[in-house]
Enzyme design. Structure first.
Site, PDB file in Angstrom:
ATOM      1  N   ASP A  11      -0.428  -9.763  -1.658  1.00  0.00           N
ATOM      2  CA  ASP A  11      -0.713  -9.489  -3.063  1.00  0.00           C
ATOM      3  C   ASP A  11      -0.627 -10.796  -3.831  1.00  0.00           C
ATOM      4  O   ASP A  11       0.340 -11.558  -3.677  1.00  0.00           O
ATOM      5  CB  ASP A  11       0.296  -8.473  -3.604  1.00  0.00           C
ATOM      6  CG  ASP A  11      -0.082  -7.946  -4.979  1.00  0.00           C
ATOM      7  OD1 ASP A  11      -0.302  -6.739  -5.092  1.00  0.00           O
ATOM      8  OD2 ASP A  11      -0.166  -8.754  -5.922  1.00  0.00           O
ATOM      9  N   ILE A  12      -1.637 -11.037  -4.655  1.00  0.00           N
ATOM     10  CA  ILE A  12      -1.695 -12.311  -5.377  1.00  0.00           C
ATOM     11  C   ILE A  12      -0.477 -12.505  -6.281  1.00  0.00           C
ATOM     12  O   ILE A  12      -0.044 -13.633  -6.512  1.00  0.00           O
ATOM     13  CB  ILE A  12      -3.019 -12.406  -6.191  1.00  0.00           C
ATOM     14  CG1 ILE A  12      -3.320 -13.841  -6.569  1.00  0.00           C
ATOM     15  CG2 ILE A  12      -2.996 -11.485  -7.402  1.00  0.00           C
ATOM     16  CD1 ILE A  12      -4.747 -14.055  -7.045  1.00  0.00           C
ATOM     17  N   ASN A  50       0.223   3.441  -5.940  1.00  0.00           N
ATOM     18  CA  ASN A  50      -0.110   3.919  -7.282  1.00  0.00           C
ATOM     19  C   ASN A  50      -1.491   4.558  -7.272  1.00  0.00           C
ATOM     20  O   ASN A  50      -2.426   4.007  -6.681  1.00  0.00           O
ATOM     21  CB  ASN A  50      -0.119   2.749  -8.276  1.00  0.00           C
ATOM     22  CG  ASN A  50       1.248   2.131  -8.459  1.00  0.00           C
ATOM     23  OD1 ASN A  50       2.241   2.841  -8.555  1.00  0.00           O
ATOM     24  ND2 ASN A  50       1.310   0.802  -8.490  1.00  0.00           N
ATOM     25  N   GLN A 109      -2.538   2.737 -11.618  1.00  0.00           N
ATOM     26  CA  GLN A 109      -3.327   1.970 -10.652  1.00  0.00           C
ATOM     27  C   GLN A 109      -4.249   1.014 -11.390  1.00  0.00           C
ATOM     28  O   GLN A 109      -4.987   1.428 -12.294  1.00  0.00           O
ATOM     29  CB  GLN A 109      -4.160   2.961  -9.811  1.00  0.00           C
ATOM     30  CG  GLN A 109      -5.003   2.336  -8.731  1.00  0.00           C
ATOM     31  CD  GLN A 109      -5.742   3.388  -7.908  1.00  0.00           C
ATOM     32  OE1 GLN A 109      -5.752   4.566  -8.249  1.00  0.00           O
ATOM     33  NE2 GLN A 109      -6.376   2.955  -6.833  1.00  0.00           N
ATOM     34  N   HIS A 125      -4.481   1.451  -2.063  1.00  0.00           N
ATOM     35  CA  HIS A 125      -3.681   0.421  -1.386  1.00  0.00           C
ATOM     36  C   HIS A 125      -2.222   0.832  -1.356  1.00  0.00           C
ATOM     37  O   HIS A 125      -1.734   1.514  -2.254  1.00  0.00           O
ATOM     38  CB  HIS A 125      -3.834  -0.943  -2.059  1.00  0.00           C
ATOM     39  CG  HIS A 125      -3.687  -0.895  -3.551  1.00  0.00           C
ATOM     40  ND1 HIS A 125      -4.704  -0.484  -4.383  1.00  0.00           N
ATOM     41  CD2 HIS A 125      -2.638  -1.190  -4.356  1.00  0.00           C
ATOM     42  CE1 HIS A 125      -4.285  -0.531  -5.635  1.00  0.00           C
ATOM     43  NE2 HIS A 125      -3.029  -0.948  -5.642  1.00  0.00           N
ATOM     44  N   HIS A 180       1.499  -0.801  -1.338  1.00  0.00           N
ATOM     45  CA  HIS A 180       2.289  -2.020  -1.552  1.00  0.00           C
ATOM     46  C   HIS A 180       3.461  -2.032  -0.573  1.00  0.00           C
ATOM     47  O   HIS A 180       4.209  -1.056  -0.475  1.00  0.00           O
ATOM     48  CB  HIS A 180       2.896  -2.038  -2.958  1.00  0.00           C
ATOM     49  CG  HIS A 180       1.913  -2.147  -4.077  1.00  0.00           C
ATOM     50  ND1 HIS A 180       1.609  -3.347  -4.676  1.00  0.00           N
ATOM     51  CD2 HIS A 180       1.174  -1.208  -4.728  1.00  0.00           C
ATOM     52  CE1 HIS A 180       0.743  -3.144  -5.658  1.00  0.00           C
ATOM     53  NE2 HIS A 180       0.461  -1.843  -5.707  1.00  0.00           N
TER      54      HIS A 180
END
Ligand code: 5GP
Ligand code: ZN
Length: 137
Positions: A29-30, A85, A91, A97, A99
């Site tokens: 994740d960025i 989410n 979301q 996705h 996490h």
């Protein structure tokens, strides 16, 4: 193709991928909410868990233990949150996705779960259960 995660999957924009198979990709994740924060996504553009097939869900969640163990070996966190989410405002990217969020002492991340059990009677639980059973049938 407007979806940012579809572009990452296709290699059209860069990401730090840590896992790939026929159905699933995982990448950092960025935001790196905590060190090692990773996203697991299906290759197919599917918006939310509501839209997933059982097979796709098992493919996505099937990667969770392997990745969890890798994150634990890599970073020795004190624990791990697995989070998903669905729908706005929860979301922000409309490609489903999961996490994977390793947790550390003093990571300042708060995932609070209020406890309402003092305010509930057995009948309240029965009513909630029955609503879910009705919706399942
Ligand atoms: P959501 O809020 O939808 O559950 O989480 C979306 C996540 O996608 C956020 O944690 C956000 O940091 C991450 N994200 C958004 N854009 C990008 C991107 O371009 N690359 C990567 N690697 N992660 C992204
Ligand atoms: Zn997509």
């Amino acid at each position: 193709m407007a979806c940012i995660f579809c572009k990452i999957i296709a290699g059209e924009i860069p990401a730090h991928k840590v896992y790939q198979d026929d159905a699933v990709v995982a990448f950092l994740d960025i935001s790196q909410t905590t060190k090692g924060h990773t996203l697991i996504v299906p290759r197919r553009h599917v918006k939310t868990v509501y839209d997933l097939s059982a097979k796709e869900a098992s493919q996505i969640f099937g990667v969770v233990p392997e990745l969890a163990n890798a994150l634990r070996r890599a970073f020795s966190p004190i624990g791990l949150n697995v989070l998903n989410n669905n729908e706005r405002p929860l979301q922000s990217v409309d490609h489903v996705h999961v996490h994977m969020i390793p947790r550390y002492e003093d990571d300042r991340l708060k995932i609070g779960m209020p406890d309402h059990h003092d305010a509930l009677r057995t009948q309240d639980y029965e009513d909630i259960k029955q609503k879910i059973l009705d919706a399942l049938s």
